[in-house]
Design a protein around this motif. Structure first.
Motif, PDB file in Angstrom:
ATOM      1  N   UNK A   1       0.842  -1.186   0.000  1.00  0.00           N
ATOM      2  CA  UNK A   1       0.000   0.000   0.000  1.00  0.00           C
ATOM      3  C   UNK A   1       0.884   1.245   0.000  1.00  0.00           C
ATOM      4  N   UNK A   2       0.257   2.332  -0.438  1.00  0.00           N
ATOM      5  CA  UNK A   2       1.010   3.578  -0.530  1.00  0.00           C
ATOM      6  C   UNK A   2       0.980   4.346   0.790  1.00  0.00           C
ATOM      7  N   UNK A   3       2.086   4.969   1.097  1.00  0.00           N
ATOM      8  CA  UNK A   3       2.156   5.806   2.297  1.00  0.00           C
ATOM      9  C   UNK A   3       2.916   7.082   1.970  1.00  0.00           C
ATOM     10  N   UNK A   4       2.622   8.105   2.723  1.00  0.00           N
ATOM     11  CA  UNK A   4       3.309   9.384   2.553  1.00  0.00           C
ATOM     12  C   UNK A   4       3.903   9.785   3.893  1.00  0.00           C
ATOM     13  N   UNK A   5       5.156  10.187   3.858  1.00  0.00           N
ATOM     14  CA  UNK A   5       5.854  10.587   5.067  1.00  0.00           C
ATOM     15  C   UNK A   5       6.250  12.050   4.954  1.00  0.00           C
ATOM     16  N   UNK A   6       6.008  12.777   6.019  1.00  0.00           N
ATOM     17  CA  UNK A   6       6.334  14.196   6.042  1.00  0.00           C
ATOM     18  C   UNK A   6       6.968  14.496   7.394  1.00  0.00           C
ATOM     19  N   UNK A   7       8.083  15.215   7.363  1.00  0.00           N
ATOM     20  CA  UNK A   7       8.740  15.562   8.614  1.00  0.00           C
ATOM     21  C   UNK A   7       9.504  16.883   8.479  1.00  0.00           C
ATOM     22  N   UNK A   8       9.752  17.558   9.638  1.00  0.00           N
ATOM     23  CA  UNK A   8       9.331  17.189  10.987  1.00  0.00           C
ATOM     24  C   UNK A   8       7.869  17.545  11.235  1.00  0.00           C
ATOM     25  N   UNK A   9       7.321  17.136  12.343  1.00  0.00           N
ATOM     26  CA  UNK A   9       5.946  17.460  12.685  1.00  0.00           C
ATOM     27  C   UNK A   9       5.826  18.903  13.174  1.00  0.00           C
ATOM     28  N   UNK A  10       6.833  19.347  13.882  1.00  0.00           N
ATOM     29  CA  UNK A  10       6.847  20.705  14.435  1.00  0.00           C
ATOM     30  C   UNK A  10       8.225  21.305  14.230  1.00  0.00           C
ATOM     31  N   UNK A  11       8.243  22.586  13.910  1.00  0.00           N
ATOM     32  CA  UNK A  11       9.511  23.266  13.673  1.00  0.00           C
ATOM     33  C   UNK A  11       9.394  24.716  14.103  1.00  0.00           C
ATOM     34  N   UNK A  12      10.356  25.161  14.901  1.00  0.00           N
ATOM     35  CA  UNK A  12      10.425  26.562  15.307  1.00  0.00           C
ATOM     36  C   UNK A  12      11.745  27.116  14.790  1.00  0.00           C
ATOM     37  N   UNK A  13      11.637  28.167  13.985  1.00  0.00           N
ATOM     38  CA  UNK A  13      12.818  28.725  13.331  1.00  0.00           C
ATOM     39  C   UNK A  13      12.860  30.241  13.524  1.00  0.00           C
ATOM     40  N   UNK A  23       9.283  15.495   2.076  1.00  0.00           N
ATOM     41  CA  UNK A  23       8.105  14.644   1.924  1.00  0.00           C
ATOM     42  C   UNK A  23       8.483  13.488   0.998  1.00  0.00           C
ATOM     43  N   UNK A  24       8.162  12.269   1.388  1.00  0.00           N
ATOM     44  CA  UNK A  24       8.425  11.126   0.524  1.00  0.00           C
ATOM     45  C   UNK A  24       7.183  10.250   0.442  1.00  0.00           C
ATOM     46  N   UNK A  25       7.016   9.634  -0.692  1.00  0.00           N
ATOM     47  CA  UNK A  25       5.887   8.747  -0.939  1.00  0.00           C
ATOM     48  C   UNK A  25       6.446   7.355  -1.205  1.00  0.00           C
ATOM     49  N   UNK A  26       5.783   6.362  -0.646  1.00  0.00           N
ATOM     50  CA  UNK A  26       6.197   4.978  -0.855  1.00  0.00           C
ATOM     51  C   UNK A  26       5.069   4.184  -1.493  1.00  0.00           C
ATOM     52  N   UNK A  69      13.983  16.120  -6.393  1.00  0.00           N
ATOM     53  CA  UNK A  69      15.222  15.482  -6.864  1.00  0.00           C
ATOM     54  C   UNK A  69      15.053  14.017  -7.237  1.00  0.00           C
ATOM     55  N   UNK A  70      14.051  13.375  -6.679  1.00  0.00           N
ATOM     56  CA  UNK A  70      13.753  11.975  -6.995  1.00  0.00           C
ATOM     57  C   UNK A  70      12.258  11.825  -7.237  1.00  0.00           C
ATOM     58  N   UNK A  71      11.887  10.719  -7.837  1.00  0.00           N
ATOM     59  CA  UNK A  71      10.497  10.522  -8.257  1.00  0.00           C
ATOM     60  C   UNK A  71       9.511  10.693  -7.111  1.00  0.00           C
ATOM     61  N   UNK A  72       9.884  10.202  -5.928  1.00  0.00           N
ATOM     62  CA  UNK A  72       8.931  10.191  -4.823  1.00  0.00           C
ATOM     63  C   UNK A  72       9.362  11.084  -3.663  1.00  0.00           C
ATOM     64  N   UNK A  73      10.175  12.084  -3.970  1.00  0.00           N
ATOM     65  CA  UNK A  73      10.668  12.993  -2.944  1.00  0.00           C
ATOM     66  C   UNK A  73      10.366  14.423  -3.344  1.00  0.00           C
ATOM     67  N   UNK A  88       0.845  25.908   8.781  1.00  0.00           N
ATOM     68  CA  UNK A  88       0.814  24.453   8.776  1.00  0.00           C
ATOM     69  C   UNK A  88       1.009  24.008   7.337  1.00  0.00           C
ATOM     70  N   UNK A  89       2.074  23.261   7.077  1.00  0.00           N
ATOM     71  CA  UNK A  89       2.429  22.859   5.725  1.00  0.00           C
ATOM     72  C   UNK A  89       2.073  21.388   5.515  1.00  0.00           C
ATOM     73  N   UNK A  90       1.365  21.147   4.445  1.00  0.00           N
ATOM     74  CA  UNK A  90       0.915  19.806   4.124  1.00  0.00           C
ATOM     75  C   UNK A  90       1.455  19.373   2.766  1.00  0.00           C
ATOM     76  N   UNK A  91       2.010  18.196   2.731  1.00  0.00           N
ATOM     77  CA  UNK A  91       2.419  17.565   1.493  1.00  0.00           C
ATOM     78  C   UNK A  91       1.322  16.594   1.073  1.00  0.00           C
TER      79      UNK A  91
END
Lengths: 112, 117
Positions: A1-13, A23-26, A69-73, A88-91
Protein backbone atom coordinates in the motif's frame (compact mmCIF):
# COMPACT_ATOMS: atom_id res chain seq x y z
CA UNK A 1 0.00 0.00 0.00
CA UNK A 2 1.01 3.58 -0.53
CA UNK A 3 2.16 5.81 2.30
CA UNK A 4 3.31 9.38 2.55
CA UNK A 5 5.85 10.59 5.07
CA UNK A 6 6.33 14.20 6.04
CA UNK A 7 8.74 15.56 8.61
CA UNK A 8 9.33 17.19 10.99
CA UNK A 9 5.95 17.46 12.69
CA UNK A 10 6.85 20.70 14.44
CA UNK A 11 9.51 23.27 13.67
CA UNK A 12 10.42 26.56 15.31
CA UNK A 13 12.82 28.73 13.33
CA UNK A 14 14.14 32.28 13.73
CA UNK A 15 13.47 34.90 11.11
CA UNK A 16 16.14 34.83 8.43
CA UNK A 17 17.06 31.19 8.92
CA UNK A 18 16.83 28.59 6.12
CA UNK A 19 14.12 25.98 5.81
CA UNK A 20 13.94 22.47 4.42
CA UNK A 21 10.82 20.32 4.72
CA UNK A 22 10.87 16.88 3.19
CA UNK A 23 8.10 14.64 1.92
CA UNK A 24 8.43 11.13 0.52
CA UNK A 25 5.89 8.75 -0.94
CA UNK A 26 6.20 4.98 -0.86
CA UNK A 27 4.45 2.24 -2.79
CA UNK A 28 3.80 4.10 -6.02
CA UNK A 29 5.66 5.58 -8.95
CA UNK A 30 5.42 8.88 -10.80
CA UNK A 31 2.96 10.48 -8.41
CA UNK A 32 1.74 14.05 -8.70
CA UNK A 33 3.11 15.86 -5.67
CA UNK A 34 1.82 18.96 -3.88
CA UNK A 35 2.75 21.41 -1.14
CA UNK A 36 -0.07 23.27 0.60
CA UNK A 37 0.00 25.84 3.38
CA UNK A 38 -2.76 26.40 5.90
CA UNK A 39 -2.78 29.63 7.89
CA UNK A 40 -4.41 29.49 11.32
CA UNK A 41 -8.16 28.92 11.04
CA UNK A 42 -8.16 29.12 7.27
CA UNK A 43 -8.31 26.94 4.19
CA UNK A 44 -5.48 25.36 2.28
CA UNK A 45 -3.47 27.32 -0.23
CA UNK A 46 -1.63 25.47 -2.98
CA UNK A 47 2.02 26.49 -3.08
CA UNK A 48 3.71 24.12 -5.53
CA UNK A 49 2.93 21.04 -7.54
CA UNK A 50 5.06 18.63 -9.54
CA UNK A 51 4.18 16.10 -12.22
CA UNK A 52 7.68 14.65 -12.51
CA UNK A 53 11.33 14.81 -11.48
CA UNK A 54 12.65 18.34 -11.80
CA UNK A 55 9.24 19.69 -12.89
CA UNK A 56 7.93 22.29 -10.45
CA UNK A 57 5.01 24.65 -10.89
CA UNK A 58 4.54 27.55 -8.53
CA UNK A 59 1.08 28.83 -7.73
CA UNK A 60 1.95 31.79 -5.52
CA UNK A 61 5.02 34.08 -5.75
CA UNK A 62 6.70 33.93 -2.40
CA UNK A 63 9.75 33.38 -0.32
CA UNK A 64 9.61 29.63 -0.79
CA UNK A 65 10.84 27.18 -3.41
CA UNK A 66 10.32 23.50 -4.10
CA UNK A 67 12.37 20.76 -5.64
CA UNK A 68 11.82 17.16 -6.71
CA UNK A 69 15.22 15.48 -6.86
CA UNK A 70 13.75 11.97 -6.99
CA UNK A 71 10.50 10.52 -8.26
CA UNK A 72 8.93 10.19 -4.82
CA UNK A 73 10.67 12.99 -2.94
CA UNK A 74 9.39 16.54 -2.69
CA UNK A 75 11.25 19.25 -0.77
CA UNK A 76 10.05 22.68 0.32
CA UNK A 77 12.80 25.22 0.99
CA UNK A 78 13.56 28.77 1.88
CA UNK A 79 16.85 30.62 2.07
CA UNK A 80 15.58 33.17 4.60
CA UNK A 81 12.36 32.69 6.50
CA UNK A 82 9.92 35.52 7.11
CA UNK A 83 7.38 35.85 9.92
CA UNK A 84 4.66 35.44 7.29
CA UNK A 85 5.99 31.97 6.43
CA UNK A 86 4.52 30.60 9.66
CA UNK A 87 1.76 28.08 9.13
CA UNK A 88 0.81 24.45 8.78
CA UNK A 89 2.43 22.86 5.73
CA UNK A 90 0.91 19.81 4.12
CA UNK A 91 2.42 17.57 1.49
CA UNK A 92 0.09 15.53 -0.69
CA UNK A 93 0.17 13.15 -3.63
CA UNK A 94 -2.24 11.70 -6.15
CA UNK A 95 -1.83 8.92 -8.69
CA UNK A 96 -3.98 10.46 -11.43
CA UNK A 97 -5.62 13.82 -12.01
CA UNK A 98 -9.11 12.63 -11.18
CA UNK A 99 -8.08 10.85 -8.06
CA UNK A 100 -8.24 12.22 -4.57
CA UNK A 101 -5.23 13.70 -2.85
CA UNK A 102 -3.56 11.72 -0.10
CA UNK A 103 -2.16 14.02 2.57
CA UNK A 104 0.77 13.75 4.90
CA UNK A 105 0.42 14.53 8.57
CA UNK A 106 1.73 18.08 8.19
CA UNK A 107 4.43 20.30 9.65
CA UNK A 108 3.61 23.17 11.98
CA UNK A 109 6.16 25.88 11.26
CA UNK A 110 6.55 28.80 13.63
CA UNK A 111 8.87 31.59 12.58
CA UNK A 112 9.85 33.80 15.51
CA UNK B 1 -9.18 29.94 -11.83
CA UNK B 2 -11.63 28.19 -9.61
CA UNK B 3 -13.15 29.88 -6.58
CA UNK B 4 -14.93 28.10 -3.76
CA UNK B 5 -17.36 29.59 -1.25
CA UNK B 6 -18.36 27.95 1.98
CA UNK B 7 -20.79 30.40 3.51
CA UNK B 8 -21.03 28.81 6.96
CA UNK B 9 -17.86 29.45 8.98
CA UNK B 10 -19.19 27.44 11.91
CA UNK B 11 -22.12 25.14 12.64
CA UNK B 12 -23.19 23.35 15.78
CA UNK B 13 -25.72 20.51 16.01
CA UNK B 14 -26.73 17.89 18.54
CA UNK B 15 -25.52 14.34 18.24
CA UNK B 16 -27.76 12.17 15.98
CA UNK B 17 -29.11 15.19 14.10
CA UNK B 18 -28.72 15.73 10.39
CA UNK B 19 -26.66 18.65 9.17
CA UNK B 20 -26.00 20.10 5.73
CA UNK B 21 -22.88 22.03 4.82
CA UNK B 22 -23.07 24.28 1.80
CA UNK B 23 -20.54 24.88 -0.94
CA UNK B 24 -20.68 26.84 -4.16
CA UNK B 25 -17.93 27.15 -6.70
CA UNK B 26 -17.11 28.94 -9.86
CA UNK B 27 -15.50 27.13 -12.76
CA UNK B 28 -15.38 27.39 -16.52
CA UNK B 29 -14.65 23.69 -16.84
CA UNK B 30 -17.26 21.25 -18.08
CA UNK B 31 -15.57 18.17 -16.71
CA UNK B 32 -14.29 18.17 -13.17
CA UNK B 33 -14.42 16.45 -9.84
CA UNK B 34 -15.61 17.59 -6.46
CA UNK B 35 -14.39 16.49 -3.06
CA UNK B 36 -15.27 17.01 0.57
CA UNK B 37 -12.42 16.63 3.05
CA UNK B 38 -12.59 16.74 6.82
CA UNK B 39 -9.83 17.91 9.12
CA UNK B 40 -10.34 16.78 12.74
CA UNK B 41 -8.37 18.29 15.62
CA UNK B 42 -5.48 15.98 14.70
CA UNK B 43 -5.21 18.13 11.51
CA UNK B 44 -4.99 15.06 9.29
CA UNK B 45 -6.86 15.66 6.02
CA UNK B 46 -9.35 12.85 5.41
CA UNK B 47 -11.44 12.34 2.29
CA UNK B 48 -15.16 12.22 3.03
CA UNK B 49 -16.73 11.88 -0.38
CA UNK B 50 -16.05 12.38 -4.11
CA UNK B 51 -18.33 13.32 -7.00
CA UNK B 52 -17.71 13.32 -10.74
CA UNK B 53 -19.37 16.29 -12.39
CA UNK B 54 -20.51 14.24 -15.38
CA UNK B 55 -22.55 11.95 -13.16
CA UNK B 56 -26.07 13.07 -12.34
CA UNK B 57 -26.42 10.64 -9.47
CA UNK B 58 -25.39 12.10 -6.14
CA UNK B 59 -22.58 10.31 -4.36
CA UNK B 60 -23.19 8.64 -1.03
CA UNK B 61 -20.81 7.15 1.48
CA UNK B 62 -22.49 5.61 4.51
CA UNK B 63 -23.88 8.56 6.56
CA UNK B 64 -22.48 11.10 4.13
CA UNK B 65 -24.20 12.20 0.95
CA UNK B 66 -24.03 15.13 -1.42
CA UNK B 67 -26.54 17.27 -3.24
CA UNK B 68 -24.81 18.16 -6.48
CA UNK B 69 -26.49 20.83 -8.61
CA UNK B 70 -24.23 21.32 -11.61
CA UNK B 71 -26.14 24.19 -13.19
CA UNK B 72 -26.15 26.08 -9.91
CA UNK B 73 -22.54 25.06 -9.20
CA UNK B 74 -23.56 23.87 -5.78
CA UNK B 75 -22.14 20.90 -3.90
CA UNK B 76 -23.54 20.50 -0.41
CA UNK B 77 -22.67 17.77 2.07
CA UNK B 78 -25.29 16.10 4.24
CA UNK B 79 -24.28 14.23 7.35
CA UNK B 80 -26.97 11.99 8.78
CA UNK B 81 -27.08 10.66 12.33
CA UNK B 82 -24.16 12.90 13.27
CA UNK B 83 -21.61 11.54 15.71
CA UNK B 84 -19.16 13.20 18.08
CA UNK B 85 -16.33 12.03 15.83
CA UNK B 86 -17.74 14.14 13.01
CA UNK B 87 -16.51 17.26 14.80
CA UNK B 88 -14.00 18.76 12.38
CA UNK B 89 -13.30 21.39 9.78
CA UNK B 90 -14.91 20.46 6.49
CA UNK B 91 -13.49 21.65 3.20
CA UNK B 92 -15.11 21.63 -0.19
CA UNK B 93 -12.67 21.24 -3.08
CA UNK B 94 -13.25 21.09 -6.84
CA UNK B 95 -10.59 19.67 -9.09
CA UNK B 96 -10.46 20.42 -12.76
CA UNK B 97 -9.78 17.67 -15.24
CA UNK B 98 -8.54 19.60 -18.25
CA UNK B 99 -4.80 19.91 -18.54
CA UNK B 100 -4.44 16.68 -16.65
CA UNK B 101 -5.82 18.24 -13.49
CA UNK B 102 -2.31 18.10 -12.15
CA UNK B 103 -2.71 21.43 -10.44
CA UNK B 104 -4.57 19.83 -7.58
CA UNK B 105 -7.50 20.92 -5.52
CA UNK B 106 -8.81 24.40 -4.80
CA UNK B 107 -10.08 24.51 -1.23
CA UNK B 108 -12.78 26.63 0.31
CA UNK B 109 -12.14 28.34 3.64
CA UNK B 110 -13.94 25.57 5.46
CA UNK B 111 -16.84 25.06 7.84
CA UNK B 112 -16.12 24.24 11.46
CA UNK B 113 -18.69 21.62 12.45
CA UNK B 114 -19.23 20.95 16.13
CA UNK B 115 -21.29 17.97 17.24
CA UNK B 116 -22.68 18.51 20.73
CA UNK B 117 -23.37 15.52 23.01
Amino acid sequence: SQTIHQWPATLVQPVGSPLSLECTVEGTSNPNLYWYRQAAGRGLQLLFYSVGIGQISSEVPQNLSASRPQDRQFILSSKKLLLSDSGFYLCAWSPRPEEKLFFGSGTQLSVL
Amino acid sequence: AQTVTQSQPEMSVQEAETVTLSCTYDTSESNYYLFWYKQPPSRQMILVIRQEAYKQQNATENRFSVNFQKAAKSFSLKISDSQLGDTAMYFCAPRRYSGGGADGLTFGKGTHLIIQP
